[in-house]
Write an enzyme that holds these catalytic residues in place. Structure first.
Site, short mmCIF file in Angstrom:
data_model
loop_
_atom_site.label_atom_id
_atom_site.label_comp_id
_atom_site.label_asym_id
_atom_site.label_seq_id
_atom_site.Cartn_x
_atom_site.Cartn_y
_atom_site.Cartn_z
N ASP A 112 -3.63 9.79 2.38
CA ASP A 112 -3.59 8.45 2.98
C ASP A 112 -4.66 8.40 4.06
OD1 ASP A 112 -3.03 6.00 4.00
OD2 ASP A 112 -1.17 6.58 4.98
N TYR A 130 0.83 -1.22 0.00
CA TYR A 130 0.00 0.00 0.00
C TYR A 130 0.86 1.26 0.00
CZ TYR A 130 -3.28 3.50 1.83
OH TYR A 130 -4.03 4.63 2.02
N ASP A 159 -11.19 4.79 5.88
CA ASP A 159 -12.37 4.63 5.02
C ASP A 159 -13.30 5.85 5.17
OD1 ASP A 159 -11.75 1.99 3.96
OD2 ASP A 159 -11.95 1.33 6.03
N ASP A 213 0.72 7.14 10.45
CA ASP A 213 1.62 6.04 10.84
C ASP A 213 3.04 6.25 10.31
OD1 ASP A 213 1.60 5.00 8.06
OD2 ASP A 213 -0.43 4.33 8.52
N1 SPD Z 1 -9.91 -0.34 4.84
C1 SPD Z 1 -8.76 0.36 5.33
C2 SPD Z 1 -8.16 1.32 4.39
C3 SPD Z 1 -7.02 2.03 5.07
C4 SPD Z 1 -6.22 2.87 4.19
N2 SPD Z 1 -5.26 3.69 4.90
C5 SPD Z 1 -4.33 3.01 5.68
C6 SPD Z 1 -3.27 3.84 6.26
C7 SPD Z 1 -1.94 3.18 6.11
N3 SPD Z 1 -0.88 4.11 6.01
#
Ligand code: SPD
Length: 295
Positions: free
Chosen positions: A162, A68, A165, A93
Protein backbone atom coordinates in the site's frame (compact mmCIF):
# COMPACT_ATOMS: atom_id res chain seq x y z
CA UNK A 1 -1.84 25.99 4.35
CA UNK A 2 0.27 27.23 1.45
CA UNK A 3 -1.27 25.05 -1.26
CA UNK A 4 -4.83 25.70 -0.12
CA UNK A 5 -6.29 28.83 -1.76
CA UNK A 6 -7.98 31.68 0.10
CA UNK A 7 -11.40 30.04 -0.27
CA UNK A 8 -10.11 26.84 1.33
CA UNK A 9 -9.72 24.66 -1.79
CA UNK A 10 -6.73 22.31 -1.79
CA UNK A 11 -5.59 21.56 -5.34
CA UNK A 12 -3.45 18.48 -5.91
CA UNK A 13 -0.97 19.72 -8.51
CA UNK A 14 1.77 17.39 -9.68
CA UNK A 15 3.88 16.57 -12.73
CA UNK A 16 2.51 13.02 -12.57
CA UNK A 17 -0.78 14.35 -13.94
CA UNK A 18 0.23 17.41 -15.99
CA UNK A 19 -2.51 19.83 -16.97
CA UNK A 20 -5.16 18.39 -14.67
CA UNK A 21 -5.82 18.50 -10.95
CA UNK A 22 -8.43 17.64 -8.37
CA UNK A 23 -9.57 20.15 -5.74
CA UNK A 24 -11.10 19.34 -2.36
CA UNK A 25 -12.57 21.98 -0.06
CA UNK A 26 -10.90 22.08 3.31
CA UNK A 27 -12.42 23.24 6.60
CA UNK A 28 -9.26 23.22 8.74
CA UNK A 29 -5.84 21.70 9.08
CA UNK A 30 -5.78 19.18 11.94
CA UNK A 31 -2.02 18.72 11.97
CA UNK A 32 1.07 19.39 9.91
CA UNK A 33 4.51 17.94 10.52
CA UNK A 34 7.67 17.07 8.67
CA UNK A 35 8.93 13.53 9.32
CA UNK A 36 12.40 12.35 8.27
CA UNK A 37 10.71 11.01 5.11
CA UNK A 38 7.98 13.40 4.06
CA UNK A 39 5.63 16.30 4.69
CA UNK A 40 2.51 15.04 6.51
CA UNK A 41 -0.76 16.97 6.60
CA UNK A 42 -4.14 15.94 7.91
CA UNK A 43 -7.20 18.05 7.05
CA UNK A 44 -10.84 18.14 7.98
CA UNK A 45 -12.64 18.70 4.69
CA UNK A 46 -16.07 20.24 4.17
CA UNK A 47 -17.61 17.13 2.54
CA UNK A 48 -15.13 14.25 2.47
CA UNK A 49 -14.30 13.76 6.15
CA UNK A 50 -10.63 13.65 7.13
CA UNK A 51 -8.01 13.71 4.40
CA UNK A 52 -4.34 12.69 4.63
CA UNK A 53 -1.90 14.45 2.31
CA UNK A 54 1.74 13.29 2.01
CA UNK A 55 4.18 15.54 0.14
CA UNK A 56 1.18 17.31 -1.40
CA UNK A 57 -0.52 14.09 -2.63
CA UNK A 58 -3.90 12.94 -1.35
CA UNK A 59 -3.61 9.49 0.28
CA UNK A 60 -7.17 9.04 1.42
CA UNK A 61 -10.37 10.83 2.27
CA UNK A 62 -12.84 9.20 4.63
CA UNK A 63 -15.51 9.65 1.97
CA UNK A 64 -14.20 7.05 -0.50
CA UNK A 65 -11.21 5.27 1.10
CA UNK A 66 -13.20 2.02 1.47
CA UNK A 67 -13.07 1.40 -2.29
CA UNK A 68 -9.27 1.37 -2.33
CA UNK A 69 -8.69 -0.48 0.94
CA UNK A 70 -11.27 -3.17 0.16
CA UNK A 71 -10.06 -3.92 -3.37
CA UNK A 72 -6.37 -3.82 -2.40
CA UNK A 73 -7.15 -6.33 0.36
CA UNK A 74 -9.98 -8.58 -0.71
CA UNK A 75 -8.95 -9.20 -4.33
CA UNK A 76 -5.69 -10.95 -3.31
CA UNK A 77 -7.21 -12.45 -0.14
CA UNK A 78 -10.16 -14.10 -1.90
CA UNK A 79 -7.91 -15.22 -4.77
CA UNK A 80 -6.02 -17.34 -2.21
CA UNK A 81 -7.81 -20.45 -0.90
CA UNK A 82 -6.60 -20.11 2.73
CA UNK A 83 -4.32 -17.15 3.52
CA UNK A 84 -2.85 -17.34 7.03
CA UNK A 85 0.23 -15.11 7.03
CA UNK A 86 -0.06 -11.67 5.51
CA UNK A 87 2.39 -8.77 5.17
CA UNK A 88 1.40 -5.16 4.48
CA UNK A 89 4.19 -2.90 3.22
CA UNK A 90 3.36 0.79 3.71
CA UNK A 91 -0.26 1.22 4.71
CA UNK A 92 0.54 3.30 7.80
CA UNK A 93 -3.01 4.69 7.97
CA UNK A 94 -4.27 1.22 9.03
CA UNK A 95 -7.04 0.92 6.40
CA UNK A 96 -5.70 -2.30 4.84
CA UNK A 97 -5.26 -3.78 8.35
CA UNK A 98 -8.90 -2.94 9.09
CA UNK A 99 -9.94 -4.96 6.03
CA UNK A 100 -7.56 -7.87 6.78
CA UNK A 101 -9.08 -8.14 10.25
CA UNK A 102 -12.34 -9.22 8.53
CA UNK A 103 -10.65 -12.50 7.44
CA UNK A 104 -10.90 -15.40 9.90
CA UNK A 105 -8.36 -17.57 8.06
CA UNK A 106 -5.62 -15.08 8.97
CA UNK A 107 -3.33 -15.93 11.89
CA UNK A 108 -0.60 -13.32 11.53
CA UNK A 109 -0.61 -9.81 10.07
CA UNK A 110 2.74 -8.02 9.82
CA UNK A 111 2.88 -4.40 8.76
CA UNK A 112 6.15 -2.82 7.68
CA UNK A 113 5.84 0.98 7.43
CA UNK A 114 8.89 3.17 6.92
CA UNK A 115 7.36 6.30 8.47
CA UNK A 116 6.22 5.91 12.08
CA UNK A 117 4.78 9.44 12.05
CA UNK A 118 2.07 8.43 9.56
CA UNK A 119 0.95 5.71 11.99
CA UNK A 120 1.06 8.14 14.93
CA UNK A 121 -1.00 10.81 13.14
CA UNK A 122 -3.65 8.32 11.99
CA UNK A 123 -3.84 6.55 15.36
CA UNK A 124 -4.35 9.86 17.09
CA UNK A 125 -6.81 11.47 14.67
CA UNK A 126 -8.33 8.90 12.27
CA UNK A 127 -9.79 5.97 14.23
CA UNK A 128 -12.04 5.01 11.30
CA UNK A 129 -8.94 3.61 9.54
CA UNK A 130 -6.41 3.21 12.35
CA UNK A 131 -8.77 0.84 14.20
CA UNK A 132 -6.99 -1.77 12.02
CA UNK A 133 -4.01 -1.57 14.38
CA UNK A 134 -6.14 -2.82 17.28
CA UNK A 135 -6.44 -6.37 15.94
CA UNK A 136 -4.35 -8.70 18.18
CA UNK A 137 -2.92 -10.49 15.10
CA UNK A 138 -1.15 -7.26 13.98
CA UNK A 139 2.63 -6.82 14.51
CA UNK A 140 4.08 -3.41 13.63
CA UNK A 141 7.58 -3.11 12.14
CA UNK A 142 9.03 0.32 11.46
CA UNK A 143 11.45 -0.39 8.63
CA UNK A 144 12.11 -0.17 4.91
CA UNK A 145 9.87 -2.80 3.28
CA UNK A 146 12.45 -3.64 0.62
CA UNK A 147 14.91 -4.62 3.41
CA UNK A 148 12.31 -6.29 5.66
CA UNK A 149 11.30 -8.88 3.05
CA UNK A 150 14.90 -10.07 2.73
CA UNK A 151 14.68 -11.68 6.19
CA UNK A 152 11.42 -13.57 5.45
CA UNK A 153 12.09 -16.27 2.89
CA UNK A 154 9.12 -18.41 1.75
CA UNK A 155 6.95 -17.06 4.56
CA UNK A 156 3.86 -15.06 3.53
CA UNK A 157 0.69 -16.22 1.77
CA UNK A 158 -0.23 -12.69 0.73
CA UNK A 159 1.85 -9.49 0.54
CA UNK A 160 0.04 -6.18 -0.01
CA UNK A 161 2.01 -3.07 -0.97
CA UNK A 162 0.00 0.00 0.00
CA UNK A 163 2.37 2.65 -1.27
CA UNK A 164 2.13 6.30 -2.16
CA UNK A 165 3.09 7.32 -5.71
CA UNK A 166 6.51 6.42 -7.20
CA UNK A 167 8.16 9.64 -6.07
CA UNK A 168 9.45 10.19 -2.54
CA UNK A 169 9.77 7.37 0.03
CA UNK A 170 7.68 4.92 -2.05
CA UNK A 171 9.95 5.05 -5.11
CA UNK A 172 11.85 1.78 -4.44
CA UNK A 173 8.53 -0.07 -4.20
CA UNK A 174 7.98 0.24 -7.96
CA UNK A 175 11.11 -1.59 -9.17
CA UNK A 176 11.93 -5.13 -10.25
CA UNK A 177 14.45 -5.78 -7.44
CA UNK A 178 11.69 -5.20 -4.87
CA UNK A 179 9.26 -7.50 -6.71
CA UNK A 180 11.91 -10.22 -6.93
CA UNK A 181 12.41 -9.84 -3.15
CA UNK A 182 8.67 -10.17 -2.55
CA UNK A 183 8.56 -13.31 -4.67
CA UNK A 184 11.27 -14.82 -2.42
CA UNK A 185 9.26 -13.89 0.67
CA UNK A 186 6.14 -15.74 -0.58
CA UNK A 187 5.07 -19.16 0.59
CA UNK A 188 3.98 -21.82 -1.92
CA UNK A 189 1.00 -20.49 -3.86
CA UNK A 190 1.53 -16.95 -2.52
CA UNK A 191 0.09 -13.77 -4.03
CA UNK A 192 1.33 -10.19 -4.11
CA UNK A 193 -0.87 -7.12 -4.62
CA UNK A 194 0.49 -3.63 -5.09
CA UNK A 195 -0.83 -0.13 -5.67
CA UNK A 196 -0.83 -0.21 -9.48
CA UNK A 197 -1.69 3.41 -10.34
CA UNK A 198 -4.14 4.26 -13.14
CA UNK A 199 -3.97 2.92 -16.71
CA UNK A 200 -5.82 6.10 -17.71
CA UNK A 201 -3.47 8.56 -16.07
CA UNK A 202 -0.10 6.77 -15.91
CA UNK A 203 0.04 4.22 -18.76
CA UNK A 204 3.85 4.07 -18.53
CA UNK A 205 3.92 3.27 -14.77
CA UNK A 206 1.05 0.80 -15.27
CA UNK A 207 2.84 -0.99 -18.15
CA UNK A 208 6.21 -1.15 -16.42
CA UNK A 209 4.70 -2.54 -13.21
CA UNK A 210 2.67 -5.13 -15.06
CA UNK A 211 5.74 -6.02 -17.16
CA UNK A 212 7.87 -6.45 -14.02
CA UNK A 213 5.24 -8.72 -12.42
CA UNK A 214 4.77 -10.68 -15.62
CA UNK A 215 8.54 -11.25 -15.90
CA UNK A 216 8.65 -12.78 -12.38
CA UNK A 217 5.30 -14.48 -11.74
CA UNK A 218 3.55 -17.21 -13.74
CA UNK A 219 0.21 -15.43 -13.22
CA UNK A 220 -0.36 -11.69 -13.23
CA UNK A 221 -3.36 -9.39 -13.32
CA UNK A 222 -4.72 -5.92 -12.70
CA UNK A 223 -8.04 -4.94 -11.14
CA UNK A 224 -9.24 -1.38 -11.08
CA UNK A 225 -11.53 0.53 -8.77
CA UNK A 226 -13.32 3.86 -8.65
CA UNK A 227 -11.93 6.33 -6.12
CA UNK A 228 -13.33 9.83 -6.84
CA UNK A 229 -10.67 11.64 -4.77
CA UNK A 230 -7.68 10.03 -6.51
CA UNK A 231 -6.41 11.76 -9.65
CA UNK A 232 -8.49 10.61 -12.60
CA UNK A 233 -11.02 9.02 -10.24
CA UNK A 234 -9.59 5.53 -10.60
CA UNK A 235 -6.64 3.44 -9.45
CA UNK A 236 -5.73 -0.22 -9.63
CA UNK A 237 -4.20 -3.18 -7.85
CA UNK A 238 -1.43 -4.99 -9.67
CA UNK A 239 -1.37 -8.72 -8.88
CA UNK A 240 1.29 -11.42 -9.12
CA UNK A 241 0.59 -15.02 -8.18
CA UNK A 242 2.66 -18.20 -7.93
CA UNK A 243 -0.24 -20.60 -8.46
CA UNK A 244 -3.78 -19.28 -8.02
CA UNK A 245 -5.67 -17.25 -10.58
CA UNK A 246 -6.32 -13.65 -9.55
CA UNK A 247 -9.06 -12.51 -11.93
CA UNK A 248 -11.76 -14.41 -10.02
CA UNK A 249 -12.12 -15.44 -6.37
CA UNK A 250 -11.10 -18.92 -5.12
CA UNK A 251 -13.86 -18.73 -2.48
CA UNK A 252 -16.78 -16.48 -1.60
CA UNK A 253 -17.19 -14.33 1.52
CA UNK A 254 -19.71 -15.61 4.07
CA UNK A 255 -22.95 -13.59 4.25
CA UNK A 256 -21.75 -12.08 7.52
CA UNK A 257 -18.40 -11.11 6.00
CA UNK A 258 -20.04 -9.66 2.87
CA UNK A 259 -22.26 -7.48 5.06
CA UNK A 260 -19.08 -5.75 6.31
CA UNK A 261 -17.98 -4.77 2.78
CA UNK A 262 -19.11 -1.63 1.01
CA UNK A 263 -17.31 -2.14 -2.31
CA UNK A 264 -15.99 -5.68 -2.81
CA UNK A 265 -18.23 -8.46 -4.08
CA UNK A 266 -17.11 -11.67 -5.82
CA UNK A 267 -18.86 -10.46 -8.98
CA UNK A 268 -16.96 -7.16 -8.86
CA UNK A 269 -13.71 -9.09 -8.33
CA UNK A 270 -14.23 -10.60 -11.80
CA UNK A 271 -15.57 -7.42 -13.40
CA UNK A 272 -12.71 -5.25 -12.13
CA UNK A 273 -10.23 -7.29 -14.16
CA UNK A 274 -12.00 -6.38 -17.40
CA UNK A 275 -10.44 -3.20 -18.81
CA UNK A 276 -11.70 -0.81 -21.49
CA UNK A 277 -10.38 -1.59 -24.98
CA UNK A 278 -7.41 0.80 -24.77
CA UNK A 279 -6.42 -0.59 -21.34
CA UNK A 280 -6.60 -4.17 -22.61
CA UNK A 281 -4.45 -3.14 -25.59
CA UNK A 282 -1.81 -1.86 -23.14
CA UNK A 283 -1.89 -5.24 -21.36
CA UNK A 284 -1.59 -7.11 -24.66
CA UNK A 285 1.43 -4.98 -25.55
CA UNK A 286 3.09 -5.75 -22.20
CA UNK A 287 2.43 -9.48 -22.64
CA UNK A 288 3.96 -9.44 -26.13
CA UNK A 289 7.07 -7.45 -25.09
CA UNK A 290 10.45 -8.88 -24.05
CA UNK A 291 10.02 -9.64 -20.31
CA UNK A 292 13.54 -8.30 -19.67
CA UNK A 293 12.61 -4.86 -20.95
CA UNK A 294 10.90 -3.90 -17.66
CA UNK A 295 12.57 -2.86 -14.43
N1 SPD B 1 -2.16 9.08 -5.79
C1 SPD B 1 -2.23 8.53 -4.47
C2 SPD B 1 -2.12 7.06 -4.39
C3 SPD B 1 -2.12 6.64 -2.95
C4 SPD B 1 -2.23 5.21 -2.74
N2 SPD B 1 -2.03 4.81 -1.35
C5 SPD B 1 -2.91 5.37 -0.44
C6 SPD B 1 -2.80 4.84 0.94
C7 SPD B 1 -4.15 4.57 1.50
N3 SPD B 1 -4.13 3.51 2.45
Amino acid sequence: MDFVNCEGWLTELDDMWPGKALSIQVEKEICHLRSPFQDIRLFETTDCGKMLVLDGMIQFTEYDEFAYQEMMTHVPMFSHPAPEKVLVIGGGDGGILRELAKHDTVKEIDICEIDEEVINVCREHVPSLACGFDDPRVNIHIADGSEFIKSHNSYYDVIIVDSSDPIGPGEALFHKAFYAGMKQALNDGGIIASQGESFFLHPEVFCNLLGVVRSLFPICGYSFMLVPTYPGGNIGVCLGSLKHKVNSPARRPSAEQQSKFNYYTPELHQASAVLPAFGQRLIDKVMAADPNSFN
